[in-house]
Scaffold this motif. Structure first.
Motif, PDB file in Angstrom:
ATOM      1  N   SER A 111     158.712  26.703 -13.873  1.00  0.00           N
ATOM      2  CA  SER A 111     159.470  27.077 -15.070  1.00  0.00           C
ATOM      3  C   SER A 111     158.573  27.814 -16.047  1.00  0.00           C
ATOM      4  CB  SER A 111     160.036  25.840 -15.766  1.00  0.00           C
ATOM      5  OG  SER A 111     161.169  25.365 -15.098  1.00  0.00           O
ATOM      6  N   PRO A 112     159.097  28.873 -16.656  1.00  0.00           N
ATOM      7  CA  PRO A 112     158.287  29.563 -17.671  1.00  0.00           C
ATOM      8  C   PRO A 112     158.167  28.715 -18.932  1.00  0.00           C
ATOM      9  CG  PRO A 112     160.455  30.609 -17.442  1.00  0.00           C
ATOM     10  CD  PRO A 112     160.377  29.534 -16.406  1.00  0.00           C
ATOM     11  N   LEU A 113     157.004  28.749 -19.555  1.00  0.00           N
ATOM     12  CA  LEU A 113     156.766  28.069 -20.834  1.00  0.00           C
ATOM     13  C   LEU A 113     156.780  29.122 -21.940  1.00  0.00           C
ATOM     14  CD1 LEU A 113     153.877  25.645 -19.841  1.00  0.00           C
ATOM     15  CD2 LEU A 113     155.983  24.943 -20.954  1.00  0.00           C
ATOM     16  N   VAL A 114     157.682  28.954 -22.882  1.00  0.00           N
ATOM     17  CA  VAL A 114     157.853  29.967 -23.929  1.00  0.00           C
ATOM     18  C   VAL A 114     157.731  29.302 -25.299  1.00  0.00           C
ATOM     19  CG1 VAL A 114     159.479  31.642 -24.924  1.00  0.00           C
ATOM     20  CG2 VAL A 114     159.416  31.282 -22.442  1.00  0.00           C
ATOM     21  N   GLU A 115     156.827  29.810 -26.126  1.00  0.00           N
ATOM     22  CA  GLU A 115     156.714  29.273 -27.484  1.00  0.00           C
ATOM     23  C   GLU A 115     157.918  29.753 -28.291  1.00  0.00           C
ATOM     24  OE1 GLU A 115     153.525  28.702 -31.108  1.00  0.00           O
ATOM     25  OE2 GLU A 115     153.102  30.201 -29.579  1.00  0.00           O
ATOM     26  N   ASP A 116     158.640  28.831 -28.907  1.00  0.00           N
ATOM     27  CA  ASP A 116     159.846  29.201 -29.648  1.00  0.00           C
ATOM     28  C   ASP A 116     160.119  28.175 -30.743  1.00  0.00           C
ATOM     29  OD1 ASP A 116     162.412  29.836 -30.594  1.00  0.00           O
ATOM     30  OD2 ASP A 116     163.065  30.551 -28.618  1.00  0.00           O
ATOM     31  N   ASP A 117     159.566  28.430 -31.933  1.00  0.00           N
ATOM     32  CA  ASP A 117     159.719  27.488 -33.043  1.00  0.00           C
ATOM     33  C   ASP A 117     161.181  27.332 -33.449  1.00  0.00           C
ATOM     34  OD1 ASP A 117     156.999  27.228 -32.956  1.00  0.00           O
ATOM     35  OD2 ASP A 117     156.621  28.546 -34.661  1.00  0.00           O
ATOM     36  N   GLU A 118     161.940  28.425 -33.330  1.00  0.00           N
ATOM     37  CA  GLU A 118     163.345  28.396 -33.751  1.00  0.00           C
ATOM     38  C   GLU A 118     164.175  27.468 -32.873  1.00  0.00           C
ATOM     39  OE1 GLU A 118     166.719  31.719 -34.119  1.00  0.00           O
ATOM     40  OE2 GLU A 118     164.769  32.375 -34.902  1.00  0.00           O
ATOM     41  N   LYS A 119     163.980  27.563 -31.556  1.00  0.00           N
ATOM     42  CA  LYS A 119     164.729  26.695 -30.626  1.00  0.00           C
ATOM     43  C   LYS A 119     164.405  25.219 -30.864  1.00  0.00           C
ATOM     44  CE  LYS A 119     166.646  28.800 -26.612  1.00  0.00           C
ATOM     45  NZ  LYS A 119     167.419  29.763 -27.343  1.00  0.00           N
ATOM     46  N   LEU A 120     163.193  24.928 -31.315  1.00  0.00           N
ATOM     47  CA  LEU A 120     162.770  23.543 -31.496  1.00  0.00           C
ATOM     48  C   LEU A 120     163.027  23.017 -32.905  1.00  0.00           C
ATOM     49  CD1 LEU A 120     159.899  24.075 -29.124  1.00  0.00           C
ATOM     50  CD2 LEU A 120     161.426  22.138 -28.926  1.00  0.00           C
ATOM     51  N   GLU A 121     163.538  23.884 -33.767  1.00  0.00           N
ATOM     52  CA  GLU A 121     163.766  23.508 -35.164  1.00  0.00           C
ATOM     53  C   GLU A 121     164.599  22.232 -35.333  1.00  0.00           C
ATOM     54  OE1 GLU A 121     163.336  23.912 -39.312  1.00  0.00           O
ATOM     55  OE2 GLU A 121     162.244  24.815 -37.646  1.00  0.00           O
ATOM     56  N   PRO A 122     165.735  22.059 -34.617  1.00  0.00           N
ATOM     57  CA  PRO A 122     166.519  20.824 -34.807  1.00  0.00           C
ATOM     58  C   PRO A 122     165.716  19.556 -34.488  1.00  0.00           C
ATOM     59  CG  PRO A 122     167.659  22.345 -33.299  1.00  0.00           C
ATOM     60  CD  PRO A 122     166.340  22.968 -33.650  1.00  0.00           C
ATOM     61  N   TYR A 123     164.839  19.638 -33.499  1.00  0.00           N
ATOM     62  CA  TYR A 123     164.014  18.483 -33.116  1.00  0.00           C
ATOM     63  C   TYR A 123     162.955  18.230 -34.180  1.00  0.00           C
ATOM     64  CZ  TYR A 123     166.324  19.914 -28.854  1.00  0.00           C
ATOM     65  OH  TYR A 123     167.277  20.289 -27.950  1.00  0.00           O
ATOM     66  N   VAL A 124     162.348  19.317 -34.663  1.00  0.00           N
ATOM     67  CA  VAL A 124     161.320  19.217 -35.697  1.00  0.00           C
ATOM     68  C   VAL A 124     161.905  18.544 -36.939  1.00  0.00           C
ATOM     69  CG1 VAL A 124     159.927  20.589 -37.328  1.00  0.00           C
ATOM     70  CG2 VAL A 124     159.909  21.135 -34.878  1.00  0.00           C
ATOM     71  N   ILE A 125     163.118  18.939 -37.315  1.00  0.00           N
ATOM     72  CA  ILE A 125     163.761  18.370 -38.505  1.00  0.00           C
ATOM     73  C   ILE A 125     163.923  16.860 -38.346  1.00  0.00           C
ATOM     74  CG2 ILE A 125     165.958  18.259 -39.786  1.00  0.00           C
ATOM     75  CD1 ILE A 125     166.172  21.329 -39.278  1.00  0.00           C
ATOM     76  N   GLU A 126     164.472  16.413 -37.203  1.00  0.00           N
ATOM     77  CA  GLU A 126     164.725  14.974 -37.024  1.00  0.00           C
ATOM     78  C   GLU A 126     163.425  14.176 -36.905  1.00  0.00           C
ATOM     79  OE1 GLU A 126     167.792  13.550 -34.477  1.00  0.00           O
ATOM     80  OE2 GLU A 126     169.314  14.749 -35.497  1.00  0.00           O
ATOM     81  N   ILE A 127     162.432  14.711 -36.191  1.00  0.00           N
ATOM     82  CA  ILE A 127     161.159  13.984 -36.059  1.00  0.00           C
ATOM     83  C   ILE A 127     160.483  13.886 -37.433  1.00  0.00           C
ATOM     84  CG2 ILE A 127     158.857  13.995 -35.011  1.00  0.00           C
ATOM     85  CD1 ILE A 127     160.168  15.344 -32.523  1.00  0.00           C
ATOM     86  N   THR A 128     160.560  14.957 -38.221  1.00  0.00           N
ATOM     87  CA  THR A 128     159.990  14.937 -39.574  1.00  0.00           C
ATOM     88  C   THR A 128     160.679  13.882 -40.426  1.00  0.00           C
ATOM     89  OG1 THR A 128     159.453  17.293 -39.431  1.00  0.00           O
ATOM     90  CG2 THR A 128     159.481  16.324 -41.631  1.00  0.00           C
ATOM     91  N   GLN A 129     162.019  13.856 -40.379  1.00  0.00           N
ATOM     92  CA  GLN A 129     162.765  12.855 -41.157  1.00  0.00           C
ATOM     93  C   GLN A 129     162.368  11.443 -40.721  1.00  0.00           C
ATOM     94  OE1 GLN A 129     166.711  14.177 -40.166  1.00  0.00           O
ATOM     95  NE2 GLN A 129     166.913  15.416 -42.019  1.00  0.00           N
ATOM     96  N   TYR A 130     162.189  11.262 -39.418  1.00  0.00           N
ATOM     97  CA  TYR A 130     161.773   9.949 -38.898  1.00  0.00           C
ATOM     98  C   TYR A 130     160.397   9.574 -39.463  1.00  0.00           C
ATOM     99  CZ  TYR A 130     159.779   6.582 -35.656  1.00  0.00           C
ATOM    100  OH  TYR A 130     159.137   5.497 -35.117  1.00  0.00           O
ATOM    101  N   LEU A 131     159.447  10.518 -39.411  1.00  0.00           N
ATOM    102  CA  LEU A 131     158.093  10.231 -39.885  1.00  0.00           C
ATOM    103  C   LEU A 131     158.056  10.033 -41.400  1.00  0.00           C
ATOM    104  CD1 LEU A 131     155.992  12.594 -37.591  1.00  0.00           C
ATOM    105  CD2 LEU A 131     156.132  10.094 -37.499  1.00  0.00           C
ATOM    106  N   GLU A 132     159.043  10.587 -42.108  1.00  0.00           N
ATOM    107  CA  GLU A 132     159.135  10.379 -43.561  1.00  0.00           C
ATOM    108  C   GLU A 132     159.816   9.056 -43.884  1.00  0.00           C
ATOM    109  OE1 GLU A 132     159.590  14.996 -45.150  1.00  0.00           O
ATOM    110  OE2 GLU A 132     161.391  13.881 -44.582  1.00  0.00           O
ATOM    111  N   GLY A 133     160.295   8.350 -42.832  1.00  0.00           N
ATOM    112  CA  GLY A 133     160.987   7.086 -43.056  1.00  0.00           C
ATOM    113  C   GLY A 133     162.435   7.263 -43.471  1.00  0.00           C
ATOM    114  N   LYS A 134     162.978   8.478 -43.289  1.00  0.00           N
ATOM    115  CA  LYS A 134     164.354   8.761 -43.728  1.00  0.00           C
ATOM    116  C   LYS A 134     165.362   8.733 -42.584  1.00  0.00           C
ATOM    117  CE  LYS A 134     162.833  11.704 -47.524  1.00  0.00           C
ATOM    118  NZ  LYS A 134     162.403  13.071 -47.799  1.00  0.00           N
ATOM    119  N   ARG A 135     164.888   8.562 -41.362  1.00  0.00           N
ATOM    120  CA  ARG A 135     165.791   8.566 -40.209  1.00  0.00           C
ATOM    121  C   ARG A 135     165.414   7.430 -39.281  1.00  0.00           C
ATOM    122  NH1 ARG A 135     169.106  11.450 -37.287  1.00  0.00           N
ATOM    123  NH2 ARG A 135     169.169  13.148 -38.779  1.00  0.00           N
TER     124      ARG A 135
END
Length: 177
Positions: free
Chosen positions: A54-78
């Motif tokens: 499988s090709p590995l492609v850097e794509d911050d936009e595609k991962l944005e929804p995951y980044v948002i939820e993991i950030t909220q979790y680490l902030e103690g908000k999720r």
């Protein structure tokens, strides 16, 4: 450009305060959350085994929804994750990983409890191996599994990361009850 059996793996480096780790997804969902401060090789080696070719492609936009939820979790908000996952493992591993998702936020359980939950009480060692193979740290909360005597047993992300996550959840669950 997804070929029939070679889905593209999108990846990004997650950074939040002193947290740094790689995350990866397919078009179907989150497939990988890396260990704290581990190099890109961790993701690369895992992808080579689980998504050969499988090709590995850097794509911050595609991962944005995951980044948002993991950030909220680490902030103690999720406390729970709503983003989709794509599990890649054996049926036994999937049963174990699904059982991990049943452990409530801020609580811990033992390996033998998980073995009992999936109706394989004798398979404690195999449960441990499946938990160790969990590719989606935090979101599939294997950090909530501890030894029967309360010891913090092994964790792919390292015991420091496990301790930080358990402390975060302890603070989060006590402040909202």
């Amino acid at each position: 450009m997804e070929t029939k059996n070679k889905p593209t793996l999108y990846w990004s480096l997650f950074k939040f305060k002193d947290w740094n780790f790689y995350i990866g997804s397919t078009s179907k969902g989150l497939v990988f959350v890396g260990s704290q401060n581990k190099p890109f090789e961790e993701l690369f080696e895992w992808a080579k085994k689980r998504f050969p070719g499988s090709p590995l492609v850097e794509d911050d936009e595609k991962l944005e929804p995951y980044v948002i939820e993991i950030t909220q979790y680490l902030e103690g908000k999720r406390k729970t994750f709503t983003v989709p996952f794509e599990y890649v493992g054996t049926p036994f591993q999937l049963a174990v990983w699904n059982a991990l998702c049943e452990i409530p936020y801020g609580r811990t359980t033992s390996y033998s409890d998980i073995a009992n939950n999936i109706k394989k009480p004798a398979a404690v060692r195999a449960v441990g191996a499946a938990i160790g193979a969990n590719p989606i740290l935090m979101t599939v909360p294997c950090h909530r599994v501890i030894g029967k005597n309360g010891s913090l047993t092994g964790y792919r992300g390292g015991l420091e990361m496990k301790t930080q996550l358990l402390d975060l959840e302890k603070r989060g669950s006590s402040s909202n009850e």
